[in-house]
Scaffold this motif. Structure first.
Motif, PDB file in Angstrom:
ATOM      1  N   THR A  18       0.827  -1.207   0.000  1.00  0.00           N
ATOM      2  CA  THR A  18       0.000   0.000   0.000  1.00  0.00           C
ATOM      3  C   THR A  18       0.859   1.253   0.000  1.00  0.00           C
ATOM      4  O   THR A  18       0.670   2.167  -0.812  1.00  0.00           O
ATOM      5  CB  THR A  18      -0.935   0.017   1.227  1.00  0.00           C
ATOM      6  OG1 THR A  18      -1.757  -1.150   1.213  1.00  0.00           O
ATOM      7  CG2 THR A  18      -1.820   1.246   1.210  1.00  0.00           C
ATOM      8  N   SER A  68      -0.016  -2.498  -8.926  1.00  0.00           N
ATOM      9  CA  SER A  68      -0.291  -1.057  -8.999  1.00  0.00           C
ATOM     10  C   SER A  68      -0.315  -0.558 -10.434  1.00  0.00           C
ATOM     11  O   SER A  68      -1.095   0.341 -10.772  1.00  0.00           O
ATOM     12  CB  SER A  68       0.751  -0.285  -8.183  1.00  0.00           C
ATOM     13  OG  SER A  68       2.054  -0.491  -8.695  1.00  0.00           O
ATOM     14  N   ALA A  71      -3.689  -0.761 -12.030  1.00  0.00           N
ATOM     15  CA  ALA A  71      -4.573   0.327 -11.615  1.00  0.00           C
ATOM     16  C   ALA A  71      -4.138   1.660 -12.219  1.00  0.00           C
ATOM     17  O   ALA A  71      -4.974   2.436 -12.703  1.00  0.00           O
ATOM     18  CB  ALA A  71      -4.606   0.419 -10.089  1.00  0.00           C
ATOM     19  N   LYS A  74      -5.145   2.136 -15.860  1.00  0.00           N
ATOM     20  CA  LYS A  74      -6.545   2.528 -16.025  1.00  0.00           C
ATOM     21  C   LYS A  74      -6.744   4.008 -15.709  1.00  0.00           C
ATOM     22  O   LYS A  74      -7.621   4.669 -16.282  1.00  0.00           O
ATOM     23  CB  LYS A  74      -7.438   1.670 -15.128  1.00  0.00           C
ATOM     24  CG  LYS A  74      -7.476   0.200 -15.525  1.00  0.00           C
ATOM     25  CD  LYS A  74      -8.346  -0.605 -14.574  1.00  0.00           C
ATOM     26  CE  LYS A  74      -8.377  -2.078 -14.972  1.00  0.00           C
ATOM     27  NZ  LYS A  74      -9.195  -2.899 -14.027  1.00  0.00           N
ATOM     28  N   GLN A  75      -5.933   4.533 -14.792  1.00  0.00           N
ATOM     29  CA  GLN A  75      -6.020   5.943 -14.422  1.00  0.00           C
ATOM     30  C   GLN A  75      -5.258   6.847 -15.394  1.00  0.00           C
ATOM     31  O   GLN A  75      -5.292   8.070 -15.267  1.00  0.00           O
ATOM     32  CB  GLN A  75      -5.463   6.138 -13.007  1.00  0.00           C
ATOM     33  CG  GLN A  75      -6.231   5.398 -11.934  1.00  0.00           C
ATOM     34  CD  GLN A  75      -5.511   5.411 -10.591  1.00  0.00           C
ATOM     35  OE1 GLN A  75      -4.536   6.138 -10.386  1.00  0.00           O
ATOM     36  NE2 GLN A  75      -5.984   4.602  -9.646  1.00  0.00           N
ATOM     37  N   ARG A 239      -2.847  -2.509  -5.296  1.00  0.00           N
ATOM     38  CA  ARG A 239      -4.113  -1.976  -5.821  1.00  0.00           C
ATOM     39  C   ARG A 239      -4.690  -0.912  -4.895  1.00  0.00           C
ATOM     40  O   ARG A 239      -5.221   0.114  -5.341  1.00  0.00           O
ATOM     41  CB  ARG A 239      -5.128  -3.110  -6.012  1.00  0.00           C
ATOM     42  CG  ARG A 239      -4.676  -4.214  -6.948  1.00  0.00           C
ATOM     43  CD  ARG A 239      -4.386  -3.705  -8.365  1.00  0.00           C
ATOM     44  NE  ARG A 239      -5.585  -3.170  -9.002  1.00  0.00           N
ATOM     45  CZ  ARG A 239      -6.426  -3.883  -9.737  1.00  0.00           C
ATOM     46  NH1 ARG A 239      -6.221  -5.176  -9.897  1.00  0.00           N
ATOM     47  NH2 ARG A 239      -7.475  -3.326 -10.313  1.00  0.00           N
ATOM     48  N   LEU A 240      -4.584  -1.167  -3.575  1.00  0.00           N
ATOM     49  CA  LEU A 240      -5.135  -0.232  -2.600  1.00  0.00           C
ATOM     50  C   LEU A 240      -4.391   1.099  -2.632  1.00  0.00           C
ATOM     51  O   LEU A 240      -5.013   2.170  -2.592  1.00  0.00           O
ATOM     52  CB  LEU A 240      -5.052  -0.849  -1.197  1.00  0.00           C
ATOM     53  CG  LEU A 240      -5.580   0.009  -0.042  1.00  0.00           C
ATOM     54  CD1 LEU A 240      -7.047   0.347  -0.256  1.00  0.00           C
ATOM     55  CD2 LEU A 240      -5.371  -0.711   1.286  1.00  0.00           C
ATOM     56  N   PHE A 243      -5.387   3.099  -5.641  1.00  0.00           N
ATOM     57  CA  PHE A 243      -6.738   3.651  -5.459  1.00  0.00           C
ATOM     58  C   PHE A 243      -6.706   4.879  -4.547  1.00  0.00           C
ATOM     59  O   PHE A 243      -7.321   5.911  -4.842  1.00  0.00           O
ATOM     60  CB  PHE A 243      -7.660   2.579  -4.869  1.00  0.00           C
ATOM     61  CG  PHE A 243      -9.012   3.094  -4.450  1.00  0.00           C
ATOM     62  CD1 PHE A 243      -9.997   3.352  -5.392  1.00  0.00           C
ATOM     63  CD2 PHE A 243      -9.285   3.338  -3.105  1.00  0.00           C
ATOM     64  CE1 PHE A 243     -11.245   3.833  -4.997  1.00  0.00           C
ATOM     65  CE2 PHE A 243     -10.521   3.823  -2.712  1.00  0.00           C
ATOM     66  CZ  PHE A 243     -11.500   4.073  -3.664  1.00  0.00           C
ATOM     67  N   LEU A 244      -5.982   4.773  -3.434  1.00  0.00           N
ATOM     68  CA  LEU A 244      -5.928   5.881  -2.483  1.00  0.00           C
ATOM     69  C   LEU A 244      -5.245   7.108  -3.082  1.00  0.00           C
ATOM     70  O   LEU A 244      -5.679   8.244  -2.853  1.00  0.00           O
ATOM     71  CB  LEU A 244      -5.186   5.447  -1.210  1.00  0.00           C
ATOM     72  CG  LEU A 244      -5.884   4.398  -0.344  1.00  0.00           C
ATOM     73  CD1 LEU A 244      -4.984   3.975   0.810  1.00  0.00           C
ATOM     74  CD2 LEU A 244      -7.204   4.934   0.190  1.00  0.00           C
ATOM     75  N   GLN A 246      -5.227   8.085  -6.108  1.00  0.00           N
ATOM     76  CA  GLN A 246      -6.114   8.754  -7.060  1.00  0.00           C
ATOM     77  C   GLN A 246      -7.074   9.698  -6.339  1.00  0.00           C
ATOM     78  O   GLN A 246      -7.522  10.703  -6.910  1.00  0.00           O
ATOM     79  CB  GLN A 246      -6.905   7.725  -7.856  1.00  0.00           C
ATOM     80  CG  GLN A 246      -7.728   8.325  -8.997  1.00  0.00           C
ATOM     81  CD  GLN A 246      -8.555   7.273  -9.705  1.00  0.00           C
ATOM     82  OE1 GLN A 246      -8.941   6.272  -9.117  1.00  0.00           O
ATOM     83  NE2 GLN A 246      -8.819   7.484 -10.987  1.00  0.00           N
ATOM     84  N   LYS A 247      -7.389   9.396  -5.079  1.00  0.00           N
ATOM     85  CA  LYS A 247      -8.326  10.209  -4.314  1.00  0.00           C
ATOM     86  C   LYS A 247      -7.659  11.410  -3.656  1.00  0.00           C
ATOM     87  O   LYS A 247      -8.336  12.255  -3.061  1.00  0.00           O
ATOM     88  CB  LYS A 247      -9.005   9.355  -3.228  1.00  0.00           C
ATOM     89  CG  LYS A 247      -9.733   8.127  -3.763  1.00  0.00           C
ATOM     90  CD  LYS A 247     -10.854   8.503  -4.713  1.00  0.00           C
ATOM     91  CE  LYS A 247     -11.575   7.277  -5.237  1.00  0.00           C
ATOM     92  NZ  LYS A 247     -12.664   7.625  -6.186  1.00  0.00           N
TER      93      LYS A 247
END
Length: 276
Positions: A18, A68, A71, A74-75, A239-240, A243-244, A246-247
């Motif tokens: 992470t 990662s 992910a 995709k971003q 992956r986590l 995701f984080l 991106q936020k």
């Protein structure tokens, strides 16, 4: 092996994956000292040496990077062309570092490396006041984030290859992934946007970890039991972290990276002087 070791190894992979994915450092700086600590505590892991810890860590970092990258792709945050150029230097460097890992006395180097990371940390505190270094014959890139904001950045291919070569050596030698230096280079020297720098760093780490891991495997520097138990956590963590990130805003991501860089620097200095 009892359940406690299994849970701890999975948790190490999850946390390292992470954090490594979030700030683009790979996570090896968490895995290596954790494995050495567990080796001293649990009889079932007592065969893990510093070389085995570094080799196992690099193999796990490759798993984190793959996770990662899926992910980040995709971003649309990975600058693949720049990443491949960085790998031209980092790839051969990682092979050289893995080859040296059996013969290198690391204590003094770890202290020096930690001090260098502190220097990078201090530069990043004043990053907004620093202008990216400009060269002739630069390559220019443009990145548009999810909010529509455009970023223009440049880099000089020979400089990128030369610096990446040194990063590749260090990353493979210590099993730390190299992102602790790669991301600051992108941010300070070339002016990459933070979201692109962290994602592209993971792409380069993935490529260089392949070459370094192959050498470690050939030298039998892998604890396969530890790898099998850490890898699932690192996959989820990869992956986590993506995701984080991106936020988060670029500014907040920078704060997290600076803090991580500072902690990594202090950790390496303490390890090198045997104060931990």
């Amino acid at each position: 092996m009892i359940g406690m070791e299994m849970v701890l190894l999975f948790s190490i992979g999850l946390f390292a994956g992470t954090l490594g994915s979030l700030v683009g450092i790979g996570g090896g700086i968490i895995i290596v000292p954790s494995l050495l600590y567990l080796a001293a505590v649990f009889m079932s892991l007592s065969t893990i040496t510093p070389q085995l810890a570094a080799g196992t860590s690099l193999l796990v970092v490759m798993v984190t990077a793959i996770s990662s990258i899926i992910a980040f792709h995709k971003q649309k945050r990975i600058d693949y062309r720049s990443g491949l150029l960085f790998f031209v230097g980092a790839g051969p460097g990682s092979l050289l570092g893995a080859t040296f890992s059996s013969y290198f006395s690391v204590d003094a180097f770890m202290v020096g490396f930690g001090l260098f990371l502190l220097f990078l940390f201090s530069l990043m505190l004043f990053q907004k006041k620093l202008k990216p270094i400009r060269f002739t014959n630069e390559i220019q890139r443009t990145y548009v984030d999810s909010s529509g904001e455009s970023f223009i950045y440049h880099f000089h291919p020979p400089t990128a290859i030369f610096v990446s070569f040194g990063i590749g050596i260090i990353s493979s030698l210590f099993g730390i992934g190299g992102g602790a230096m790669l991301v600051p280079m992108m941010l300070i020297v070339f002016g990459f946007p933070p979201l692109v720098a962290t994602a592209t760093s993971m792409f380069v780490i993935f490529l260089s970890s392949i070459t370094g891991s192959v050498t470690h495997v050939l030298q039998d520097h892998i604890s396969w039991l530890a790898f099998v138990l850490i890898a699932p956590g690192s996959w989820i963590g990869g992956r986590l972290g993506a995701f984080l990130s991106q936020k988060m805003s670029s500014g907040f991501l920078l704060i997290i990276f600076r803090f991580t860089l500072f902690v990594v620097a202090i950790k390496m200095i303490l390890d090198g002087t045997h104060l931990m």
